[in-house]
Design an enzyme around this catalytic site. Structure first.
Site, PDB file in Angstrom:
ATOM      1  N   ARG A 175     102.490 -57.118  -3.457  1.00  0.00           N
ATOM      2  CA  ARG A 175     101.703 -56.636  -4.596  1.00  0.00           C
ATOM      3  C   ARG A 175     101.294 -57.789  -5.511  1.00  0.00           C
ATOM      4  O   ARG A 175     100.170 -57.817  -6.031  1.00  0.00           O
ATOM      5  CB  ARG A 175     102.522 -55.614  -5.390  1.00  0.00           C
ATOM      6  N   HIS A 219     114.660 -55.656  -6.879  1.00  0.00           N
ATOM      7  CA  HIS A 219     113.493 -54.814  -6.625  1.00  0.00           C
ATOM      8  C   HIS A 219     113.522 -53.734  -7.699  1.00  0.00           C
ATOM      9  O   HIS A 219     113.996 -52.618  -7.499  1.00  0.00           O
ATOM     10  CB  HIS A 219     113.578 -54.194  -5.231  1.00  0.00           C
TER      11      HIS A 219
END
Length: 319
Positions: free
Chosen positions: A158, A182
């Protein structure tokens, strides 16, 4: 990325535990990638899993692979077992909010996998992925390198996408990474980000662009909040994470020593026995951190904070 030859494919089995949206999309991505000959779905709802397998089998016709419903004994001789099972993140929830429910699930699932497939590689996708990668390591008794969390591989993808849009280049030409959790304490490694081999300051100077710190921080913010935004709009994320799981499996199956930001148990910035993401070399033996990342002092401090946040969750589970 090298592909296995036809003879190799015949012997490759991948098991996916969890036939929800991530598990099924991963199975479909595996079929399209022609990475395995035998794909097994395990789910508590066997009727749903069978419906998914019936549908996937029509795609398998073109991929020359077998897709089937199985049970934990079918994990035997699998090259990898992917765990996607668990409660999904809901709008407004953080990944860490899911921890107690999904940890209880792992206490049941992981020992059953380990019993039937003591030599496999575990790939954890269920959130909170860092906490559950740590849990999978301890519950399985597997060596560190054979328990891999999908970690910030998705966030790195991303991030490169956002930077590619900002700089007007293909994301494949952006070399930048997200490390740490994460989750909300993830950190972009600005000090090592490059385009065409040039640090971002130098690239901007050469391209006669403004080095806009605020715009770059906005790229990092959109990266960090991407999953929340997707879940708010459609209720789940599945396509991106499925593609990342297949990209993690590729170097395992092909033994190609690819480097990816995945989660693994270790010591990070002085915090011991936690799982978080750093660049690892992936091959048929698992994930290895061969070369330490040269972080700036600020980034090292931020990594310590990220590791500590995960450590605190792990300690709460032990109470």
């Amino acid at each position: 990325m090298p592909q296995p030859n036809a003879a190799d494919v015949k012997s490759i089995k991948i098991v996916i535990v969890g036939a929800g949206s991530v598990g099924v999309t991963t199975a479909y991505a595996l079929l399209l990638d022609r990475l395995a000959a035998d794909i097994v779905l395990i789910d508590i709802d066997k009727n749903r899993a069978m419906g998914e397998v019936m549908d996937l089998s029509h795609a398998a016709h073109f991929a020359q692979a077998r897709v089937r419903v199985g049970d934990y004994e079918d994990c035997a001789h699998a090259a990898a077992v992917i765990i996607t099972a668990g409660v999904n993140q809901k709008p407004g929830q953080t990944r860490l909010d899911l921890v107690k429910t999904n940890y209880a699930l792992f206490r049941d699932v992981v020992p059953r996998i380990a019993r039937h497939a003591p030599d496999t590689i575990l790939v954890v996708a269920t959130n909170p992925v860092d906490v559950l990668t740590h849990a999978a390591h301890h519950l399985s008794g597997f060596p560190l390198e054979r328990v891999i969390g999908s970690g910030t591989a998705m966030d790195t993808t991303r991030f490169r996408h956002e930077l590619g849009k900002h700089f007007g280049v293909n994301p494949r030409n952006v070399h930048a990474m997200i490390v740490g959790e994460h989750g909300d304490s993830q950190l972009p490694v600005w000090s090592l980000a490059t385009i065409c081999g040039m640090r971002l300051h130098d690239y901007c100077r050469a391209a006669r662009m403004e080095h806009d710190e605020a715009a770059l921080e906005a790229c990092a913010k959109r990266t960090r909040e991407a999953a929340y935004e997707i879940i708010r709009r459609k209720g789940k994320t599945n396509y991106g994470v499925a593609s990342v799981l297949v990209s993690i499996l590729q170097p395992i199956v092909t033994d190609s020593d690819a480097i990816m930001t995945v989660s693994r148990v270790g010591t990070y910035a002085g915090i011991q026995d936690v799982a978080l993401s750093m660049p690892c070399k992936l091959n048929r033996h698992g994930a290895y951190q061969d070369v330490p990342l040269l972080l700036s002092e600020l980034e090292e401090a931020e990594l310590r904070e990220s590791a500590q946040s995960i450590k605190e969750v792990l300690m709460s589970l032990e109470k």
